[in-house]
Enzyme design. Structure first.
Site, PDB file in Angstrom:
ATOM      1  N   TYR A   1       0.803  -1.175   0.119  1.00  0.00           N
ATOM      2  CA  TYR A   1      -0.081   0.034   0.009  1.00  0.00           C
ATOM      3  C   TYR A   1       0.914   1.257  -0.001  1.00  0.00           C
ATOM      4  O   TYR A   1       1.938   1.538   0.777  1.00  0.00           O
ATOM      5  CB  TYR A   1      -0.697  -0.036   1.138  1.00  0.00           C
TER       6      TYR A   1
ATOM      7  N   ASP B   1       9.372   2.677  -0.534  1.00  0.00           N
ATOM      8  CA  ASP B   1       8.154   3.438   0.227  1.00  0.00           C
ATOM      9  C   ASP B   1       8.381   3.143   1.758  1.00  0.00           C
ATOM     10  O   ASP B   1       7.999   2.151   2.061  1.00  0.00           O
ATOM     11  CB  ASP B   1       6.902   3.125  -0.142  1.00  0.00           C
TER      12      ASP B   1
ATOM     13  N   LYS C   1       4.564   9.331   8.601  1.00  0.00           N
ATOM     14  CA  LYS C   1       4.624   8.727  10.014  1.00  0.00           C
ATOM     15  C   LYS C   1       5.564   9.280  11.081  1.00  0.00           C
ATOM     16  O   LYS C   1       5.472  10.696  11.388  1.00  0.00           O
ATOM     17  CB  LYS C   1       4.649   7.289  10.170  1.00  0.00           C
TER      18      LYS C   1
HETATM   19  P1  KE4 Z   1      -0.723   8.171   4.556  1.00  0.00           P
HETATM   20  O1  KE4 Z   1      -1.327   8.983   3.345  1.00  0.00           O
HETATM   21  O2  KE4 Z   1      -1.873   7.309   5.337  1.00  0.00           O
HETATM   22  O3  KE4 Z   1      -0.066   9.376   5.590  1.00  0.00           O
HETATM   23  O4  KE4 Z   1       0.264   7.330   4.243  1.00  0.00           O
HETATM   24  C1  KE4 Z   1      -0.027   6.413   3.270  1.00  0.00           C
HETATM   25  C2  KE4 Z   1       1.055   5.220   3.229  1.00  0.00           C
HETATM   26  C3  KE4 Z   1       1.796   5.176   2.398  1.00  0.00           C
HETATM   27  N1  KE4 Z   1       2.863   4.029   2.401  1.00  0.00           N
HETATM   28  C4  KE4 Z   1       2.728   3.145   3.395  1.00  0.00           C
HETATM   29  C5  KE4 Z   1       3.907   1.998   3.431  1.00  0.00           C
HETATM   30  C6  KE4 Z   1       1.654   3.151   4.211  1.00  0.00           C
HETATM   31  O5  KE4 Z   1       1.585   2.252   5.420  1.00  0.00           O
HETATM   32  C7  KE4 Z   1       0.842   3.972   4.367  1.00  0.00           C
HETATM   33  C8  KE4 Z   1      -0.301   4.278   5.446  1.00  0.00           C
HETATM   34  N2  KE4 Z   1      -0.488   3.416   6.370  1.00  0.00           N
HETATM   35  C9  KE4 Z   1      -1.776   2.951   6.663  1.00  0.00           C
HETATM   36  C10 KE4 Z   1      -1.774   2.024   7.802  1.00  0.00           C
HETATM   37  N3  KE4 Z   1      -1.080   0.736   7.191  1.00  0.00           N
HETATM   38  C11 KE4 Z   1      -2.408   4.205   7.348  1.00  0.00           C
HETATM   39  C12 KE4 Z   1      -3.474   3.894   8.252  1.00  0.00           C
HETATM   40  C13 KE4 Z   1      -4.877   4.308   7.582  1.00  0.00           C
HETATM   41  O6  KE4 Z   1      -5.027   4.171   6.329  1.00  0.00           O
HETATM   42  O7  KE4 Z   1      -5.632   4.858   8.436  1.00  0.00           O
END
Ligand code: KE4
Length: 419
Positions: free
Chosen positions: A136, A231, A259
């Site tokens: 993701y 990523d 994060k």
């Molecule tokens: P954000 O747009 O949510 O800040 O980041 C996206 C993203 C990009 N790359 C990786 C490897 C990520 O894990 C994420 C976001 N992680 C999720 C949890 N696995 C966020 C939690 C959520 O979507 O509420």
């Protein structure tokens, strides 16, 4: 509270996984966080293994962070103009991750990944991207193809609303399988701009890279003139101070961050080779912008968080993470429950399956109803787990041996009820 939020917010939440749909429970509404613990609106206290999905490597509301933030807030919350804080945080990032010769701050991991994709396409003049099933990279259209995290949890890895013309440029390979990458590259020679990879996959549940996988991607990308994008939104500053690229000594062309870099405030970043990042406006023609990019409060939180990283913290995280992973495996074995625990430092995921979990296909063999039962039992015992089989558990510097002991006692009770 959930009834009220559900009347105005889609699904009652502002991010799908928070709705607890996959674990058959009512979402917890949080009143406050303190160290490794959450207190909900009813006054119940939990040991927290979500930790805001990764940003809080130092725990909730560390005193030093609150002090730095209140001083920054007193000077104003946003200017839409450069501050010296942005240079300081970018320098700290580049010191920890030398591959990031130039850095651009944005406000989320999604923005970081979508901007890195645009730079890669502009730099190579190619349109296709390769991603891995179950990984993701945020919710930009190009990445919602067989995506992990909430998309996998809710069974919508290919979201409606993504034009077929966009999805057609996203090619998918199997994680930990270099031959699958080679096959896609052979089939699409000369059209692939970049390979996007979570160097430690966290969004199909935790799946570490097999020996040679990341170095193999570097070799394939060099051979094909394809850019390699790590990523590290989850693994950055968590797998090690220098992220997964430091652990496996593989240098990506571009890196996406999020994060931890914001310490709990909205920060994302992308960066890498000078020649690539000089393409980004206003130094080059690739447009990307953001009202709150480099926000002074977010920069302050990120600076405090990265400056508070220490070898002692990583030793503590590795020790506690190791204890928790081993303890869960032991408790499941004693209860006769089939469990595979994947772990790396302060990250782990227990999969309810007999298969070794190496990729999306093997992760998908996990029994999500058993995970739901574990989740509900642990919640009732005061342990707050990620509400999905396909997410990682996060520890922080605020977690203690006593927290891990209490968690393992609760897990033994939960597994007994499962067997
Ligand atoms: P954000 O747009 O949510 O800040 O980041 C996206 C993203 C990009 N790359 C990786 C490897 C990520 O894990 C994420 C976001 N992680 C999720 C949890 N696995 C966020 C939690 C959520 O979507 O509420």
């Amino acid at each position: 509270m959930f009834a009220a939020s559900s009347r105005i917010l889609p699904g009652g939440v502002n991010s799908p996984v928070r709705a607890f749909k996959a674990v058959g429970a009512m979402p917890v509404f949080v009143e406050r966080g303190r160290g490794a613990h959450l207190v909900d609106a009813d006054g119940h206290t939990y040991i927290d293994y979500v930790m805001s999905w990764g940003p809080l490597i130092h725990g909730h509301a560390p005193r030093g962070l609150l002090k730095a933030l209140s001083a920054a807030a007193a000077r104003g919350t946003s200017f839409g103009a450069p501050t010296e804080l942005e240079t300081r945080l970018a320098r700290r990032v580049a010191t920890l991750m030398p591959s990031m010769e130039r850095v651009r701050f944005v406000s989320s991991g999604t923005e970081a990944a979508m901007s890195a994709a645009r730079v890669a396409r502009a730099a190579t003049g190619r349109d296709a991207l390769i991603k891995f099933e179950g990984c993701y990279h945020g919710h930009a259209d190009a990445f919602l193809v067989r995506a992990g995290s909430g998309a996998m949890t809710l069974g919508i890895p290919n979201s409606p609303g993504v034009p077929a013309a966009v999805a057609a440029h996203t090619l998918v390979a199997r994680y930990n399988d270099l031959a699958s990458v080679e096959h896609v590259l052979d089939q699409h020679r000369g059209t692939v701009a970049a390979v996007f990879v979570e160097p430690i996959a966290g969004n199909m549940g935790l799946v570490p890279p097999r020996p040679g996988f990341l170095a193999g991607l570097r070799t394939l990308c060099d051979r094909e003139g394809v850019l390699l994008v790590f990523d590290e939104v989850i693994s950055g500053f968590r797998a090690a101070a220098g992220g997964a690229q430091q652990v496996w000594n593989v240098r990506p062309d571009l890196t996406c961050l999020g994060k931890i870099i914001g310490g709990g405030l909205p920060v994302g970043a992308y960066g890498g080779r000078t020649d690539l990042m000089n393409l980004v406006a206003p130094s080059g023609p690739v447009y990307q912008a953001g009202t709150l990019s480099g926000n002074p409060l977010a920069m302050t939180a990120g600076l405090w968080s990265l400056e508070a990283l220490s070898p002692r913290l990583y030793r503590h995280l590795a020790r506690l993470g190791g204890r928790l992973a081993a303890g869960l495996a032991d408790a499941a074995r004693h209860a006769g429950v089939a469990l595979q625990v994947n772990a790396f430092g302060s990250l782990l995921t227990p999969f309810f399956t007999t298969h070794a979990v190496r990729d999306y296909e093997t992760a998908s063999t996990a029994d999500t109803s058993q995970y739901g039962a574990l989740f509900r039992s642990m919640l009732a015992q005061g342990i707050y787990l990620p509400p999905s089989q396909f997410e990682a558990w996060f520890l922080s510097g605020a977690h203690t041996d006593r927290d891990v002991d209490r968690t393992l006692t609760a897990a033994a009770r939960a597994f007994k009820a499962l067997s």
